[in-house]
Design a protein around this motif. Structure first.
Motif, PDB file in Angstrom:
ATOM      1  N   LYS A  38       1.906  -4.892   1.440  1.00  0.00           N
ATOM      2  CA  LYS A  38       2.569  -5.764   0.463  1.00  0.00           C
ATOM      3  C   LYS A  38       1.534  -6.413  -0.445  1.00  0.00           C
ATOM      4  O   LYS A  38       1.747  -6.530  -1.670  1.00  0.00           O
ATOM      5  CB  LYS A  38       3.402  -6.832   1.172  1.00  0.00           C
ATOM      6  N   GLN A  39       0.405  -6.845   0.128  1.00  0.00           N
ATOM      7  CA  GLN A  39      -0.677  -7.396  -0.698  1.00  0.00           C
ATOM      8  C   GLN A  39      -1.110  -6.384  -1.755  1.00  0.00           C
ATOM      9  O   GLN A  39      -1.316  -6.726  -2.929  1.00  0.00           O
ATOM     10  CB  GLN A  39      -1.875  -7.744   0.180  1.00  0.00           C
ATOM     11  N   MET A  40      -1.238  -5.125  -1.333  1.00  0.00           N
ATOM     12  CA  MET A  40      -1.692  -4.079  -2.246  1.00  0.00           C
ATOM     13  C   MET A  40      -0.653  -3.765  -3.322  1.00  0.00           C
ATOM     14  O   MET A  40      -0.987  -3.579  -4.497  1.00  0.00           O
ATOM     15  CB  MET A  40      -2.034  -2.819  -1.457  1.00  0.00           C
ATOM     16  N   ILE A  41       0.613  -3.719  -2.931  1.00  0.00           N
ATOM     17  CA  ILE A  41       1.671  -3.420  -3.897  1.00  0.00           C
ATOM     18  C   ILE A  41       1.733  -4.504  -4.974  1.00  0.00           C
ATOM     19  O   ILE A  41       1.922  -4.208  -6.163  1.00  0.00           O
ATOM     20  CB  ILE A  41       3.019  -3.251  -3.180  1.00  0.00           C
ATOM     21  N   GLU A  42       1.537  -5.742  -4.568  1.00  0.00           N
ATOM     22  CA  GLU A  42       1.538  -6.831  -5.549  1.00  0.00           C
ATOM     23  C   GLU A  42       0.410  -6.652  -6.562  1.00  0.00           C
ATOM     24  O   GLU A  42       0.591  -6.922  -7.764  1.00  0.00           O
ATOM     25  CB  GLU A  42       1.426  -8.173  -4.833  1.00  0.00           C
ATOM     26  N   ARG A  43      -0.756  -6.204  -6.121  1.00  0.00           N
ATOM     27  CA  ARG A  43      -1.863  -5.947  -7.043  1.00  0.00           C
ATOM     28  C   ARG A  43      -1.589  -4.705  -7.902  1.00  0.00           C
ATOM     29  O   ARG A  43      -1.921  -4.667  -9.086  1.00  0.00           O
ATOM     30  CB  ARG A  43      -3.168  -5.782  -6.274  1.00  0.00           C
ATOM     31  N   PHE A  44      -0.980  -3.701  -7.308  1.00  0.00           N
ATOM     32  CA  PHE A  44      -0.674  -2.477  -8.054  1.00  0.00           C
ATOM     33  C   PHE A  44       0.270  -2.762  -9.215  1.00  0.00           C
ATOM     34  O   PHE A  44       0.172  -2.134 -10.279  1.00  0.00           O
ATOM     35  CB  PHE A  44      -0.062  -1.428  -7.131  1.00  0.00           C
ATOM     36  N   GLU A  45       1.175  -3.707  -9.037  1.00  0.00           N
ATOM     37  CA  GLU A  45       2.155  -4.000 -10.080  1.00  0.00           C
ATOM     38  C   GLU A  45       1.488  -4.400 -11.387  1.00  0.00           C
ATOM     39  O   GLU A  45       2.005  -4.116 -12.473  1.00  0.00           O
ATOM     40  CB  GLU A  45       3.115  -5.090  -9.601  1.00  0.00           C
ATOM     41  N   SER A  46       0.321  -5.041 -11.314  1.00  0.00           N
ATOM     42  CA  SER A  46      -0.392  -5.410 -12.537  1.00  0.00           C
ATOM     43  C   SER A  46      -1.408  -4.356 -12.951  1.00  0.00           C
ATOM     44  O   SER A  46      -1.614  -4.111 -14.143  1.00  0.00           O
ATOM     45  CB  SER A  46      -1.095  -6.759 -12.366  1.00  0.00           C
ATOM     46  N   LEU A  47      -2.039  -3.677 -11.969  1.00  0.00           N
ATOM     47  CA  LEU A  47      -3.076  -2.693 -12.282  1.00  0.00           C
ATOM     48  C   LEU A  47      -2.498  -1.358 -12.730  1.00  0.00           C
ATOM     49  O   LEU A  47      -3.053  -0.688 -13.604  1.00  0.00           O
ATOM     50  CB  LEU A  47      -3.969  -2.467 -11.058  1.00  0.00           C
ATOM     51  N   GLN A  48      -1.409  -0.917 -12.066  1.00  0.00           N
ATOM     52  CA  GLN A  48      -0.781   0.385 -12.343  1.00  0.00           C
ATOM     53  C   GLN A  48      -1.798   1.527 -12.260  1.00  0.00           C
ATOM     54  O   GLN A  48      -1.765   2.468 -13.058  1.00  0.00           O
ATOM     55  CB  GLN A  48      -0.086   0.369 -13.700  1.00  0.00           C
ATOM     56  N   SER A  49      -2.712   1.426 -11.301  1.00  0.00           N
ATOM     57  CA  SER A  49      -3.718   2.464 -11.041  1.00  0.00           C
ATOM     58  C   SER A  49      -3.902   2.604  -9.541  1.00  0.00           C
ATOM     59  O   SER A  49      -3.551   1.706  -8.768  1.00  0.00           O
ATOM     60  CB  SER A  49      -5.069   2.096 -11.677  1.00  0.00           C
ATOM     61  N   SER A  50      -4.471   3.733  -9.142  1.00  0.00           N
ATOM     62  CA  SER A  50      -4.699   3.968  -7.721  1.00  0.00           C
ATOM     63  C   SER A  50      -5.530   2.839  -7.115  1.00  0.00           C
ATOM     64  O   SER A  50      -6.456   2.317  -7.742  1.00  0.00           O
ATOM     65  CB  SER A  50      -5.406   5.309  -7.516  1.00  0.00           C
ATOM     66  N   LEU A  51      -5.181   2.488  -5.888  1.00  0.00           N
ATOM     67  CA  LEU A  51      -5.771   1.336  -5.216  1.00  0.00           C
ATOM     68  C   LEU A  51      -6.019   1.699  -3.764  1.00  0.00           C
ATOM     69  O   LEU A  51      -5.144   2.252  -3.095  1.00  0.00           O
ATOM     70  CB  LEU A  51      -4.791   0.160  -5.310  1.00  0.00           C
ATOM     71  N   VAL A  52      -7.229   1.411  -3.270  1.00  0.00           N
ATOM     72  CA  VAL A  52      -7.548   1.691  -1.870  1.00  0.00           C
ATOM     73  C   VAL A  52      -7.934   0.399  -1.171  1.00  0.00           C
ATOM     74  O   VAL A  52      -8.521  -0.503  -1.781  1.00  0.00           O
ATOM     75  CB  VAL A  52      -8.683   2.733  -1.731  1.00  0.00           C
ATOM     76  N   CYS A  53      -7.588   0.300   0.081  1.00  0.00           N
ATOM     77  CA  CYS A  53      -7.941  -0.859   0.892  1.00  0.00           C
ATOM     78  C   CYS A  53      -9.379  -0.686   1.388  1.00  0.00           C
ATOM     79  O   CYS A  53      -9.748   0.395   1.861  1.00  0.00           O
ATOM     80  CB  CYS A  53      -6.978  -0.948   2.069  1.00  0.00           C
ATOM     81  N   VAL A  54     -10.198  -1.727   1.286  1.00  0.00           N
ATOM     82  CA  VAL A  54     -11.619  -1.593   1.624  1.00  0.00           C
ATOM     83  C   VAL A  54     -12.095  -2.768   2.468  1.00  0.00           C
ATOM     84  O   VAL A  54     -11.519  -3.861   2.439  1.00  0.00           O
ATOM     85  CB  VAL A  54     -12.490  -1.491   0.359  1.00  0.00           C
ATOM     86  N   GLU A  55     -13.163  -2.512   3.207  1.00  0.00           N
ATOM     87  CA  GLU A  55     -13.878  -3.571   3.908  1.00  0.00           C
ATOM     88  C   GLU A  55     -15.330  -3.144   4.081  1.00  0.00           C
ATOM     89  O   GLU A  55     -15.654  -1.950   4.032  1.00  0.00           O
ATOM     90  CB  GLU A  55     -13.247  -3.875   5.267  1.00  0.00           C
ATOM     91  N   GLU A  56     -16.196  -4.120   4.291  1.00  0.00           N
ATOM     92  CA  GLU A  56     -17.592  -3.818   4.557  1.00  0.00           C
ATOM     93  C   GLU A  56     -17.736  -3.418   6.021  1.00  0.00           C
ATOM     94  O   GLU A  56     -17.204  -4.070   6.917  1.00  0.00           O
ATOM     95  CB  GLU A  56     -18.472  -5.023   4.235  1.00  0.00           C
ATOM     96  N   VAL A  57     -18.462  -2.334   6.256  1.00  0.00           N
ATOM     97  CA  VAL A  57     -18.695  -1.846   7.612  1.00  0.00           C
ATOM     98  C   VAL A  57     -20.182  -1.900   7.917  1.00  0.00           C
ATOM     99  O   VAL A  57     -21.018  -2.103   7.016  1.00  0.00           O
ATOM    100  CB  VAL A  57     -18.160  -0.401   7.793  1.00  0.00           C
ATOM    101  N   ASP A  58     -20.521  -1.730   9.174  1.00  0.00           N
ATOM    102  CA  ASP A  58     -21.926  -1.646   9.575  1.00  0.00           C
ATOM    103  C   ASP A  58     -22.593  -0.538   8.757  1.00  0.00           C
ATOM    104  O   ASP A  58     -22.093   0.585   8.721  1.00  0.00           O
ATOM    105  CB  ASP A  58     -21.992  -1.312  11.072  1.00  0.00           C
ATOM    106  N   PRO A  59     -23.708  -0.838   8.085  1.00  0.00           N
ATOM    107  CA  PRO A  59     -24.372   0.190   7.259  1.00  0.00           C
ATOM    108  C   PRO A  59     -24.730   1.459   8.015  1.00  0.00           C
ATOM    109  O   PRO A  59     -24.847   2.534   7.414  1.00  0.00           O
ATOM    110  CB  PRO A  59     -25.625  -0.525   6.750  1.00  0.00           C
TER     111      PRO A  59
END
Length: 291
Positions: free
Chosen positions: A143-164
């Motif tokens: 739902k967080q992502m869909i709310e952002r997509f509504e304004s961006l209208q571009s592909s969106l991926v969920c990300v986080e920082e991982v151990d290098p």
């Protein structure tokens, strides 16, 4: 355009959890008393998704059965006045046509699994959820992502920082600095060695993709591991449209690993008032013995 459809690639063999997954789909492994796939489906439905598309393989019948009526069980619960349990299992059954199943006949990678849903998705943006990544949050991550997509209208991926040192297990972004949790992607690399990774910003199991991705996946070009990788396809999509990374609010459990799976069980069990006190007592005693 609205995101109405979500694709669930569930054709994998679950070899990391053998022998438990020899006869049971890994997506049916329970976290406390609910299978992984149910958490992901509930996240999608609570985000406003109206059509669930499962890309399945052999030995995945249990997933279909889980989201269907079990008349004998329902009658037994009714006869025993177990109304709460009866309500819980009947709520699992969607309106006819809400859940759709298609097959991935060959294990050719995540990109191929997503491509298998192309005719069902059609010409509209869609979500992809990987049940291995269990997302715990107040507001569903999708739902967080869909709310952002509504304004961006571009592909969106969920990300986080991982151990290098762990970049070889993820799709990794080369991206601009984040602003309000959004970062514009400059490039993507699938499973780079730590020395070759452009960052430690990793894609995790939530995507919103535009339908143009299917034209790229149609080429069936292979990448890391000899598989058709969705990360490689998105890298090519960058040539024609922007892609963004979204730093979600919440906590992720990597239930594709045994450690992450056990951590998820502990976290969700400790949230339960009927389990918390006894579990805490056990953990304290175990830690005292180990310490």
């Amino acid at each position: 355009m609205q995101v109405r459809k979500a694709v669930f690639p569930v054709a994998g063999l679950g070899t990391r959890f053998l022998p438990a997954t020899k006869a049971m789909p890994k997506e049916m492994l329970p976290v406390v008393d609910k299978p992984l796939i149910q958490y992901a489906v509930e996240e999608a439905l609570n985000a406003g998704i109206s059509e669930i598309i499962f890309v399945t393989g052999r030995s995945k019948q249990a997933i279909e059965d889980h989201f269907d009526h079990f008349c004998e069980l329902e009658h037994t619960l009714m006869a025993r006045s177990k109304d709460a349990l009866l309500k819980e299992i009947t709520l699992l059954v969607p309106e006819s046509g809400t859940f759709i199943y298609t097959r991935q006949n060959e294990p050719l990678g995540l990109g191929h699994a997503i491509w298998c849903a192309r005719k069902i998705v059609g010409n509209e943006p869609f979500a992809v959820l990987l049940a291995d990544d269990l997302m715990k949050s107040e507001k569903p991550v999708l739902k967080q992502m869909i709310e952002r997509f509504e304004s961006l209208q571009s592909s969106l991926v969920c990300v986080e920082e991982v151990d290098p040192t762990a970049t070889a297990s993820y799709g990794i972004l080369d991206a601009d600095p984040p602003k309000d949790r959004i970062t514009r992607v400059r490039g993507l690399v699938e499973k780079p060695a730590p020395a070759e990774a452009p960052s430690n910003l990793a894609i995790i199991g939530r995507y919103i993709l535009t339908p143009e991705i299917f034209d790229i996946l149609e080429r069936k070009e292979t990448g890391a591991g000899g598989e058709i990788q969705i990360t490689d396809a998105m890298a090519r999509l960058l040539a024609t449209q922007p892609i963004y990374g979204y730093r979600y609010e919440g906590e992720r459990f990597d239930c594709g690993t045994k450690v992450g799976f056990q951590m998820a069980n502990l976290s969700y069990a400790l949230d339960r008032t009927d389990l918390r006190d006894r579990l805490l007592s056990f953990l304290r005693g175990t830690l005292n013995v180990c310490g």
